[in-house]
Design a protein around this motif. Structure first.
Motif, PDB file in Angstrom:
ATOM      1  N   SER A   1       0.856  -1.187   0.000  1.00  0.00           N
ATOM      2  CA  SER A   1       0.000   0.000   0.000  1.00  0.00           C
ATOM      3  C   SER A   1       0.885   1.227   0.000  1.00  0.00           C
ATOM      4  O   SER A   1       1.953   1.234   0.622  1.00  0.00           O
TER       5      SER A   1
ATOM      6  N   LYS B   1       0.760   5.863  -0.586  1.00  0.00           N
ATOM      7  CA  LYS B   1      -0.052   7.080  -0.638  1.00  0.00           C
ATOM      8  C   LYS B   1       0.509   8.009  -1.702  1.00  0.00           C
ATOM      9  O   LYS B   1       1.716   8.248  -1.754  1.00  0.00           O
TER      10      LYS B   1
ATOM     11  N   ASP C   1      -4.894   6.862  -0.827  1.00  0.00           N
ATOM     12  CA  ASP C   1      -4.297   5.560  -0.521  1.00  0.00           C
ATOM     13  C   ASP C   1      -4.498   4.617  -1.705  1.00  0.00           C
ATOM     14  O   ASP C   1      -5.613   4.501  -2.227  1.00  0.00           O
TER      15      ASP C   1
ATOM     16  N   HIS D   1      -4.022   0.653  -2.741  1.00  0.00           N
ATOM     17  CA  HIS D   1      -3.826  -0.691  -2.203  1.00  0.00           C
ATOM     18  C   HIS D   1      -3.631  -1.663  -3.371  1.00  0.00           C
ATOM     19  O   HIS D   1      -4.584  -2.022  -4.051  1.00  0.00           O
ATOM     20  N   SER D   2      -2.397  -2.076  -3.578  1.00  0.00           N
ATOM     21  CA  SER D   2      -2.101  -2.945  -4.712  1.00  0.00           C
ATOM     22  C   SER D   2      -2.368  -4.406  -4.368  1.00  0.00           C
ATOM     23  O   SER D   2      -2.643  -4.753  -3.214  1.00  0.00           O
ATOM     24  N   GLN D   3      -2.269  -5.253  -5.372  1.00  0.00           N
ATOM     25  CA  GLN D   3      -2.352  -6.699  -5.183  1.00  0.00           C
ATOM     26  C   GLN D   3      -0.981  -7.338  -5.394  1.00  0.00           C
ATOM     27  O   GLN D   3      -0.876  -8.506  -5.764  1.00  0.00           O
TER      28      GLN D   3
ATOM     29  N   LYS E   1      -4.904   5.238  -9.497  1.00  0.00           N
ATOM     30  CA  LYS E   1      -5.311   4.386  -8.368  1.00  0.00           C
ATOM     31  C   LYS E   1      -6.040   3.131  -8.857  1.00  0.00           C
ATOM     32  O   LYS E   1      -5.705   2.009  -8.462  1.00  0.00           O
TER      33      LYS E   1
ATOM     34  N   GLU F   1      -4.625  -0.732  -8.507  1.00  0.00           N
ATOM     35  CA  GLU F   1      -5.391  -1.621  -7.620  1.00  0.00           C
ATOM     36  C   GLU F   1      -5.997  -2.800  -8.362  1.00  0.00           C
ATOM     37  O   GLU F   1      -6.218  -3.866  -7.775  1.00  0.00           O
TER      38      GLU F   1
END
Length: 426
Positions: free
Chosen positions: A248, A250, A255, A257-259, A287, A291
């Motif tokens: 993760s 910023k 924010d 949040h990747s995989q 983003k 994500e």
């Protein structure tokens, strides 16, 4: 045959092929030669399979007027690629590095593709044949072409840069990869930095991760630099938040949040963010792109089988990426950790030393359940925590009786080890 004339035939063709087993109708076939094959011998087969034109460097391969005799087929392919690149005027972003090239390429691709028409290197077509084929697949309606460049010896990146002639470039990192060909870590830094040298000489632009001191040192006197990283003085500020297990960060007050697992993927994501920002891709698009990106092809994949979590990172391995993967697993709040580590290749005289470092690190940081596979790992000095196997076949007997219920499993090794085969037994 002059490149200009050949280019006209290329434009009449549907695609470019170097393999008669995979060619498409109306393509132009380049009869490449290797140590164990000669494409000139397959010209007849190429026409039978639908090729429109064939480029050969053996006069015996000239079967009709649609065969073009050149001095060297590979050299002609490379020159044609550069000629095409300059004719279509597409903006080229090139990247290289010891680890994370393909993941970074894909991240840049998904970010830019939210706003532009983009095409990137397919698979691992990143060498002296793959780069020309990649360039020749680009069309003039593209906004960007992303070209991955791999190397295992000095002057190779310089050579590929001269073919691709990038407008922008980046290096993911300098690590202990292909030490045998590069002649050690300093050789790796020098070899990969040939991309920076090319960009500087042609007054092009570098994206530089200022959190990486080795990279900063290589571009101290450069003018055209776009900086990114965690420092507030960067052109693009991307803050690392956590990797538990997914990364993760910023950016621009948002924010992301990747995989992707492992803090080592922070830089790969950050440069995709920086490139998106530079080309005015919206924060929301950046983003969503990051994500939604899922790694595949045995690269840091998370696979769940029942209540067993598997980190499959078996596409490739070198000492730097191996330690990064082990550090990441060590930091995870997980129980019953199992390590399946395969030999790392192309390390030359350092191979035994580097494998011993990995074995020692594993034993110092993990309680037990350490499995080392391959002839080099088999020679390491280990204690009774560790099980060693000369080959995958030796490992199979143990896998069949292993209880991995409620476990977290890391599988990592060089491509030649093909450790993804372990999945069949889990």
């Amino acid at each position: 045959m002059k490149i200009e004339a050949l280019y006209e035939r290329f434009k009449e063709s549907s695609s470019v092929s170097t393999d008669t087993r995979k060619l498409s109708k109306d393509c132009i076939y380049f009869a490449l030669k290797g140590d164990n094959f000669d494409g000139n011998k397959f010209v007849s087969q190429a026409f039978e399979s639908g090729a429109k034109y064939c480029v050969v460097d053996d006069k015996n391969g000239v079967l009709n007027n649609n065969c073009f005799l050149v001095e060297d087929v590979l050299n002609t392919l490379q020159k044609l690629a550069t000629y095409h690149r300059n004719n279509i005027g597409v903006t080229i972003v090139s990247l290289t590095g010891s680890n994370g090239k393909t993941t970074t390429k894909e991240l840049i691709n998904v970010v830019l593709s939210t706003t532009f028409k983009v095409k990137a290197t397919k698979g691992n077509l990143n060498n002296h044949i793959g780069v020309p084929l990649t360039l020749l697949s680009f069309t003039e309606d593209l906004d960007f072409g992303i070209v991955e460049m791999g190397a295992n010896h000095q002057k190779e990146i310089e050579f590929l840069s001269n073919i691709a002639q990038p407008d922008y470039g980046l290096i993911t990192n300098f690590g202990k990869a292909h030490l045998e060909g590069f002649g050690g870590v300093e050789g790796v830094i020098k070899g990969k930095s040939e991309l920076y040298v090319h960009l500087k000489e042609h007054q092009k632009t570098v994206f530089i991760n200022t959190d990486d001191s080795k990279q900063v040192k290589q571009i101290e006197d450069f003018e055209n630099i776009i900086t990114f990283g965690s420092n507030e003085n960067n052109d693009c500020i991307v803050e690392f938040v956590e990797a538990n297990p997914f990364v993760s960060l910023k950016y621009d007050g948002v924010d992301i949040h990747s995989q992707l697992i492992g803090d080592y993927n922070y830089g790969n994501i950050a440069v995709a963010v920086a490139i998106g920002r530079y080309f005015k891709v919206s924060t929301d698009s950046i983003k969503k792109a990051i994500e939604n990106y899922l790694p595949d092809n045995n690269r840091s994949e998370i696979i769940e089988k029942g209540n067993t979590k598997i980190i499959l990172d078996a596409y490739n391995a070198n000492p730097t990426s191996m330690l990064a993967a082990l550090n990441n697993l060590n930091q995870l709040n997980a129980k019953n950790k199992h390590l399946f580590l395969g030999d790392m290749f192309e390390l030359g005289k350092d191979d035994q030393k580097e494998h011993q470092i990995i074995a020692d690190f594993a034993e110092d940081n993990f309680d037990d359940n350490i499995f080392l596979i391959g002839e080099i790992f088999f020679k390491t000095k280990t204690n009774n925590k560790t099980s060693k196997f000369k080959s995958f076949d030796e490992l199979k007997a143990v896998l069949k009786n292993l209880d991995l219920n409620d476990s977290t499993v890391l599988i990592k090794g060089s491509r030649g080890m093909a450790l993804e085969r372990i999945l069949e037994f889990l």
